[in-house]
Design an enzyme around this catalytic site. Structure first.
Site, PDB file in Angstrom:
ATOM      1  N   LYS A  27       0.853  -1.195   0.000  1.00 11.76           N
ATOM      2  CA  LYS A  27       0.000   0.000   0.000  1.00 11.76           C
ATOM      3  C   LYS A  27       0.886   1.241   0.000  1.00 11.76           C
ATOM      4  O   LYS A  27       1.546   1.556   1.000  1.00 11.76           O
ATOM      5  CB  LYS A  27      -0.905   0.048   1.233  1.00 11.76           C
ATOM      6  CG  LYS A  27      -1.942   1.162   1.104  1.00 11.76           C
ATOM      7  CD  LYS A  27      -2.287   1.788   2.434  1.00 11.76           C
ATOM      8  CE  LYS A  27      -1.792   3.172   2.640  1.00 11.76           C
ATOM      9  NZ  LYS A  27      -2.056   4.191   1.671  1.00 11.76           N
ATOM     10  N   GLU A  58       9.753   1.982  10.544  1.00 11.19           N
ATOM     11  CA  GLU A  58      10.767   3.033  10.415  1.00 11.19           C
ATOM     12  C   GLU A  58      10.026   4.355  10.419  1.00 11.19           C
ATOM     13  O   GLU A  58       9.157   4.571   9.571  1.00 11.19           O
ATOM     14  CB  GLU A  58      11.566   2.875   9.119  1.00 11.19           C
ATOM     15  CG  GLU A  58      12.509   1.691   9.121  1.00 11.19           C
ATOM     16  CD  GLU A  58      13.556   1.750  10.200  1.00 11.19           C
ATOM     17  OE1 GLU A  58      13.841   2.839  10.714  1.00 11.19           O
ATOM     18  OE2 GLU A  58      14.068   0.669  10.576  1.00 11.19           O
ATOM     19  N   CYS A  80      13.621  11.506   6.308  1.00 12.08           N
ATOM     20  CA  CYS A  80      13.638  11.105   7.714  1.00 12.08           C
ATOM     21  C   CYS A  80      15.032  11.255   8.290  1.00 12.08           C
ATOM     22  O   CYS A  80      15.201  11.362   9.501  1.00 12.08           O
ATOM     23  CB  CYS A  80      13.153   9.669   7.842  1.00 12.08           C
ATOM     24  SG  CYS A  80      13.990   8.565   6.716  1.00 12.08           S
ATOM     25  N   GLU A 120       9.432  16.636  14.726  1.00  9.25           N
ATOM     26  CA  GLU A 120       9.848  16.544  13.324  1.00  9.25           C
ATOM     27  C   GLU A 120       9.031  17.530  12.483  1.00  9.25           C
ATOM     28  O   GLU A 120       7.802  17.495  12.492  1.00  9.25           O
ATOM     29  CB  GLU A 120       9.616  15.123  12.812  1.00  9.25           C
ATOM     30  CG  GLU A 120      10.156  14.921  11.418  1.00  9.25           C
ATOM     31  CD  GLU A 120       9.967  13.501  10.926  1.00  9.25           C
ATOM     32  OE1 GLU A 120       8.848  12.980  11.059  1.00  9.25           O
ATOM     33  OE2 GLU A 120      10.934  12.920  10.408  1.00  9.25           O
TER      34      GLU A 120
HETATM   35  P1  NAD Z   1       2.170   8.652   7.325  1.00 11.43           P
HETATM   36  O1  NAD Z   1       2.397   7.944   8.611  1.00 11.43           O
HETATM   37  O2  NAD Z   1       1.119   9.683   7.274  1.00 11.43           O
HETATM   38  O3  NAD Z   1       1.802   7.591   6.206  1.00 11.43           O
HETATM   39  C1  NAD Z   1       2.638   6.497   5.901  1.00 11.43           C
HETATM   40  C2  NAD Z   1       1.789   5.406   5.282  1.00 11.43           C
HETATM   41  O4  NAD Z   1       0.901   4.893   6.274  1.00 11.43           O
HETATM   42  C3  NAD Z   1       0.919   5.883   4.120  1.00 11.43           C
HETATM   43  O5  NAD Z   1       0.871   4.881   3.140  1.00 11.43           O
HETATM   44  C4  NAD Z   1      -0.425   6.060   4.800  1.00 11.43           C
HETATM   45  O6  NAD Z   1      -1.507   5.993   3.901  1.00 11.43           O
HETATM   46  C5  NAD Z   1      -0.427   4.888   5.758  1.00 11.43           C
HETATM   47  N1  NAD Z   1      -1.366   4.991   6.866  1.00 11.43           N
HETATM   48  C6  NAD Z   1      -1.939   6.099   7.386  1.00 11.43           C
HETATM   49  N2  NAD Z   1      -2.777   5.768   8.399  1.00 11.43           N
HETATM   50  C7  NAD Z   1      -2.728   4.431   8.534  1.00 11.43           C
HETATM   51  C8  NAD Z   1      -3.356   3.498   9.411  1.00 11.43           C
HETATM   52  N3  NAD Z   1      -4.207   3.882  10.369  1.00 11.43           N
HETATM   53  N4  NAD Z   1      -3.060   2.187   9.285  1.00 11.43           N
HETATM   54  C9  NAD Z   1      -2.182   1.760   8.357  1.00 11.43           C
HETATM   55  N5  NAD Z   1      -1.576   2.602   7.468  1.00 11.43           N
HETATM   56  C10 NAD Z   1      -1.827   3.926   7.564  1.00 11.43           C
HETATM   57  O7  NAD Z   1       3.584   9.239   6.858  1.00 11.43           O
HETATM   58  P2  NAD Z   1       3.898  10.130   5.544  1.00 11.43           P
HETATM   59  O8  NAD Z   1       3.353  11.496   5.782  1.00 11.43           O
HETATM   60  O9  NAD Z   1       3.499   9.414   4.310  1.00 11.43           O
HETATM   61  O10 NAD Z   1       5.485  10.156   5.561  1.00 11.43           O
HETATM   62  C11 NAD Z   1       6.221  11.047   6.323  1.00 11.43           C
HETATM   63  C12 NAD Z   1       6.792  10.371   7.549  1.00 11.43           C
HETATM   64  O11 NAD Z   1       7.536   9.225   7.167  1.00 11.43           O
HETATM   65  C13 NAD Z   1       7.761  11.226   8.325  1.00 11.43           C
HETATM   66  O12 NAD Z   1       7.496  11.141   9.701  1.00 11.43           O
HETATM   67  C14 NAD Z   1       9.122  10.609   8.017  1.00 11.43           C
HETATM   68  O13 NAD Z   1      10.094  10.819   8.994  1.00 11.43           O
HETATM   69  C15 NAD Z   1       8.759   9.189   7.877  1.00 11.43           C
HETATM   70  N6  NAD Z   1       9.786   8.470   7.118  1.00 11.43           N
HETATM   71  C16 NAD Z   1      10.614   7.617   7.788  1.00 11.43           C
HETATM   72  C17 NAD Z   1      11.608   6.939   7.114  1.00 11.43           C
HETATM   73  C18 NAD Z   1      12.499   5.991   7.846  1.00 11.43           C
HETATM   74  O14 NAD Z   1      13.019   5.089   7.226  1.00 11.43           O
HETATM   75  N7  NAD Z   1      12.700   6.147   9.145  1.00 11.43           N
HETATM   76  C19 NAD Z   1      11.765   7.111   5.734  1.00 11.43           C
HETATM   77  C20 NAD Z   1      10.921   7.991   5.082  1.00 11.43           C
HETATM   78  C21 NAD Z   1       9.915   8.660   5.784  1.00 11.43           C
END
Ligand code: NAD
Length: 477
Positions: free
Chosen positions: A172, A245, A279, A378
């Protein structure tokens, strides 16, 4: 406009709902309409994956390796086209998009090799006449949930090991970046991944993501702390394997003996490239007082010259923020920083360009302290804050004083400090004389504390999550 469908049980399925994929560099540009899946789609995908898994595990290693290699080859051959599409939907620059697709292709080729290199252990038993063998088997149907900021690389570093080690997948992607995931699904499908072994279900996190966490055998998630925390709780209640992550608040320490130009480059690259939406971005610049003023002046000078603009325009160094919501969040943190008493030496503002987009210039705060919200939370945008410290001990303590622990860095000429920092930084990744962002694909990736949960991703360490150990005892008769 035709709708790009989900891939379920080897068939492209367009459901009742679809979502327009908008270019953040030009909101008049619609990249395409992408299916918004339902809970039923996830259930069908998981059922298909469960069925197809058996055949996939029986595929010989060579067949699996060949398929993964073909995926890597096609991605590499199409890196310019796919990189451009990635830049168009996410907003990173064209060069950054091509770099990301190239990285994803390398990951598939690496895991093609791992399929045949992968082995177990064979030991004598402590009891006479008995052999012990330890092998790793696939976990089952794995759910992969990815964020928008690296829409191809993160999907690749989850899909490639999952398939290499014999699992079936339901992916997803983030709602904002379905085109990159769709392109990858199309490549996997045509490369010969059997029907049902790889499934793509695009759609809302609260519907599709939630259903994945409730129905698969293991979940690998990358995204925000808030979402990750909920996923860990659901996974724990089902007693399934989970890997998360999440965010970072990564420190870059600049010591008084640092090569000044190098320190400035590390800070500008790590904090502002890819619009700060990494991130691993260096959002806290922890600077020794003896070099502080020269460092700050140097960074500010570089920021004045940074070209923020359309992601696909030649000469652009920093693309737009991903969407209106993220832009509001970034701007609100600029206000919060000022209200909390930091000085916006370079103050980010909305920029107008030829096309309507979410353009924001960089922000550099000085006179900030580590307890301010801009240094605790963040931001995920082109915003960095300088914290002045008097010595190395204070720098290290400040670097570690955070709920996060993804990446950290130090710029110094001292071998002693460099070694001490590597040993004592409470993060999963440490960098010496390098930006906090920028990683290789063949070594483990992940953080500590609030940044990560579960085993590491990437390289051979990926096997920790995507395989399950079986210990066999045999007495030859
Ligand atoms: P997000 O948590 O909003 O979404 C991530 C994914 O989770 C999306 O596909 C989203 O649709 C899905 N999601 C949302 N609600 C959900 C639920 N209740 N159950 C299951 N899935 C759900 O994050 P984002 O805005 O897409 O990305 C930004 C974040 O990602 C930042 O905090 C960044 O630091 C982090 N990030 C971390 C890494 C790492 O490896 N540590 C790498 C890249 C990004």
């Amino acid at each position: 406009m035709a709708v790009f469908g989900n891939l379920i049980a080897g068939e492209w399925r367009v459901g009742a709902d679809a979502r327009a994929n908008i270019n953040p560099s030009d909101t008049n540009d619609v990249i395409g309409e992408y299916a918004v899946g339902s809970r039923r789609d996830v259930e069908d995908a998981v059922a298909a994956a469960r069925q197809a898994m058996k055949g996939w595990a029986r595929h010989t290693e060579q067949q699996r390796a060949d398929i993964l290699f073909r995926v890597g080859e096609e991605m590499f051959a199409r890196r310019e086209e796919l990189g451009e599409q990635l830049a168009r939907e996410e907003g990173k620059t064209r060069a950054e998009g091509i770099g990301e697709v190239t990285r994803a292709s390398q990951i598939f080729r690496f895991f093609a090799g791992e399929v045949v290199r992968f082995g177990g252990e064979f030991l004598p038993s402590v009891r006479p006449g008995i052999d012990v063998s330890i092998r790793r088997e696939p976990v089952g149907v794995v759910g992969l949930i990815t964020p928008w900021n690296f829409p191809i690389a993160i999907a690749a570093w989850k899909i490639a090991p999952a398939l290499a080690y014999g699992n079936a997948v339901v992916l997803k992607p983030a709602d904002l970046t379905p085109a990159s995931a769709w392109a990858l699904a199309d490549i996997l499908h045509r490369a010969g991944v059997p029907a049902g072994v790889f499934n793509l279900v695009m759609g809302r996190g609260t519907v599709v993501g939630q259903a994945i966490v409730e129905t698969t055998d293991a979940v690998s998630f990358t995204g925000s702390v808030a979402t990750g925390t909920g996923i860990v709780q659901t996974a724990a209640s089902r007693m399934i394997r989970v890997q998360c992550e999440m965010g970072g608040k990564n420190p870059l320490v600049v010591m008084d003996d640092a090569d000044l130009d190098l320190a400035i480059s590390c800070a500008v690259d790590g904090s502002f490239f890819q619009t700060g939406q990494r991130c691993t971005a260096s959002s806290r610049l922890i600077v020794h007082e003896a070099i502080h003023d020269r460092f700050v002046a140097g960074v500010a000078e570089r920021l004045e010259k940074i070209v923020t603009g359309h992601a696909l325009k030649a000469g652009t160094q920093v693309g737009p923020v991903v969407d209106a919501k993220q832009l509001e969040q970034d701007l609100s943190y600029v206000d919060i920083g000022e209200k909390d008493g930091a000085h916006a030496l370079v103050r980010g503002q909305r920029l107008n360009r030829e096309t309507p987009g979410f353009y924001l210039s960089p922000t550099l705060f000085t006179e900030s302290t580590n307890d301010m919200r801009i240094n605790r939370e963040e931001v995920f945008g082109p915003v960095a804050a300088v914290i002045r410290v008097k010595d190395y001990e204070e720098a290290l303590a400040t670097a570690n004083d955070t709920v996060f622990g993804l990446s950290s860095g130090i710029v110094t000429r001292s071998q002693k400090l460099s070694q001490h920092f590597q040993a004592n930084s409470e993060s999963g990744l440490t960098m010496v004389n390098l930006p906090t962002a920028g990683l290789d694909y063949h070594v483990p990736f992940g953080g500590r504390k609030g940044s990560s949960y579960g085993p590491r991703e990437q390289g051979r360490y990926a096997a920790e999550f995507y395989t399950i150990v079986k210990t066999s005892y045999a007495m030859p008769v």
